[in-house]
Design a protein around this motif. Structure first.
Motif, PDB file in Angstrom:
ATOM      1  N   LYS A  58      46.398  50.376  97.201  1.00 46.37           N
ATOM      2  CA  LYS A  58      47.369  50.786  96.181  1.00 46.37           C
ATOM      3  C   LYS A  58      48.636  49.943  96.223  1.00 46.37           C
ATOM      4  O   LYS A  58      49.343  49.846  95.234  1.00 46.37           O
ATOM      5  CB  LYS A  58      47.749  52.252  96.375  1.00 46.37           C
ATOM      6  CG  LYS A  58      46.570  53.207  96.371  1.00 46.37           C
ATOM      7  CD  LYS A  58      46.152  53.549  94.963  1.00 46.37           C
ATOM      8  CE  LYS A  58      45.086  54.620  94.943  1.00 46.37           C
ATOM      9  NZ  LYS A  58      44.571  54.848  93.597  1.00 46.37           N
ATOM     10  N   GLY A  61      40.149  56.973  88.652  1.00 51.84           N
ATOM     11  CA  GLY A  61      40.610  58.349  88.694  1.00 51.84           C
ATOM     12  C   GLY A  61      40.915  58.829  87.287  1.00 51.84           C
ATOM     13  O   GLY A  61      40.835  58.067  86.314  1.00 51.84           O
ATOM     14  N   ASN A 102      38.771  49.931  93.419  1.00 51.14           N
ATOM     15  CA  ASN A 102      39.455  51.143  92.968  1.00 51.14           C
ATOM     16  C   ASN A 102      40.550  50.779  91.964  1.00 51.14           C
ATOM     17  O   ASN A 102      41.350  49.865  92.212  1.00 51.14           O
ATOM     18  CB  ASN A 102      40.064  51.838  94.194  1.00 51.14           C
ATOM     19  CG  ASN A 102      40.719  53.153  93.854  1.00 51.14           C
ATOM     20  OD1 ASN A 102      41.893  53.209  93.555  1.00 51.14           O
ATOM     21  ND2 ASN A 102      39.941  54.210  93.891  1.00 51.14           N
ATOM     22  N   ASP A 103      40.610  51.469  90.876  1.00 56.86           N
ATOM     23  CA  ASP A 103      41.689  51.380  89.873  1.00 56.86           C
ATOM     24  C   ASP A 103      41.716  50.082  89.057  1.00 56.86           C
ATOM     25  O   ASP A 103      41.913  50.124  87.842  1.00 56.86           O
ATOM     26  CB  ASP A 103      43.113  51.493  90.489  1.00 56.86           C
ATOM     27  CG  ASP A 103      43.384  52.799  91.168  1.00 56.86           C
ATOM     28  OD1 ASP A 103      42.596  53.738  90.990  1.00 56.86           O
ATOM     29  OD2 ASP A 103      44.396  52.866  91.885  1.00 56.86           O
ATOM     30  N   ASP A 108      43.734  56.796  85.618  1.00 61.58           N
ATOM     31  CA  ASP A 108      43.579  55.338  85.479  1.00 61.58           C
ATOM     32  C   ASP A 108      43.150  54.995  84.058  1.00 61.58           C
ATOM     33  O   ASP A 108      43.140  55.848  83.171  1.00 61.58           O
ATOM     34  CB  ASP A 108      42.540  54.846  86.500  1.00 61.58           C
ATOM     35  CG  ASP A 108      43.010  55.104  87.923  1.00 61.58           C
ATOM     36  OD1 ASP A 108      44.217  54.907  88.184  1.00 61.58           O
ATOM     37  OD2 ASP A 108      42.188  55.514  88.749  1.00 61.58           O
TER      38      ASP A 108
HETATM   39 MG    MG Z   1      42.716  55.632  90.833  1.00 61.48          MG
END
Ligand code: MG
Ligand code: TZP
Length: 207
Positions: free
Chosen positions: A37, A80, A63-64, A83
């Motif tokens: 992140k 998520g 991720n993301d 996102d």
């Molecule tokens: Mg996410």
């Protein structure tokens, strides 16, 4: 998509992402997700490229960050609810990449399946300190309810340990991810193998 699903966590890791991912691949993990992140995008691209190389024979998801996934040739992304939407990510990634979506309840699970997600992350099953905004624990009962309502592969995540993973698998998880229970250990591959040993062997015809 069955067995242990590995997600990186540089903050919790003892040995670092590259060492952990190499150990996971050597332990037979079929899916690795790069989850980072913080940091400069240029550093994330460099690390993701290195991990992609370590995962050249297995699935590598990001991720993301759809941009990172495209740049390093990842197999897909994990999104998520906050996102890019499934549709936005699909239009950027094209028809062939894997898109996983985190869900917290039956409504989100049905919506993600209807949209076209390839698998669902059901989160968090139990309380966890690893993700501050993980939300209220879903518990294995909700996992079982989602199992009854959708046909997609389910990856269970959040507070999973070797002690509670059997109940999670019994509730219908195809895969489990346990971050802190694995990357804080000195023998990451050894811990992963213990999780993999919890999955009953597939029964083949005639046996
Ligand atoms: Mg996410
Ligand atoms: N998404 C939902 S819970 C979680 C993520 C990334 C953290 C899981 O970490 P742990 O240590 O296995 O509870």
């Amino acid at each position: 998509m069955r067995g242990y699903y590995f997600i990186t966590d540089a903050a919790l890791s003892r040995a670092g992402n590259a060492s952990d991912v190499a150990a996971a691949a050597a332990a037979g993990v079929r899916v690795v997700q790069y989850r980072q992140k913080q940091g400069r995008t240029c550093d994330l691209v460099a690390e993701a490229r290195q991990l992609r190389q370590l995962c050249r024979h297995i699935r590598f998801l990001v991720n993301d960050r759809v941009d990172l996934a495209l740049e390093v040739g990842a197999d897909g992304v994990h999104l998520g609810q906050e996102d890019l939407s499934y549709y936005e990510a699909r239009s950027l990634l094209g028809p062939d990449k894997i898109i996983g979506v985190t869900v917290h309840n039956v409504a989100e699970a049905l919506a993600a399946q209807a949209a076209g997600a390839d698998y669902l992350g059901v989160s968090p099953i139990f309380a966890t300190a690893t993700k501050a905004d993980a939300g209220a624990p879903a518990g294995v009962a909700l996992l079982a309810e989602i199992r009854r309502r959708v046909t997609l592969p389910l990856v269970a995540i959040g507070g999973i340990t070797l002690a509670n993973a059997p109940a999670v698998i019994a509730a219908g998880a195809d895969s489990v991810c346990a971050i802190s229970a694995v990357v804080t250990h000195s023998d990451v591959g050894g811990e992963i193998k213990k999780f993999q040993g919890l999955f009953p062997p597939r029964r083949s015809w005639g046996k």
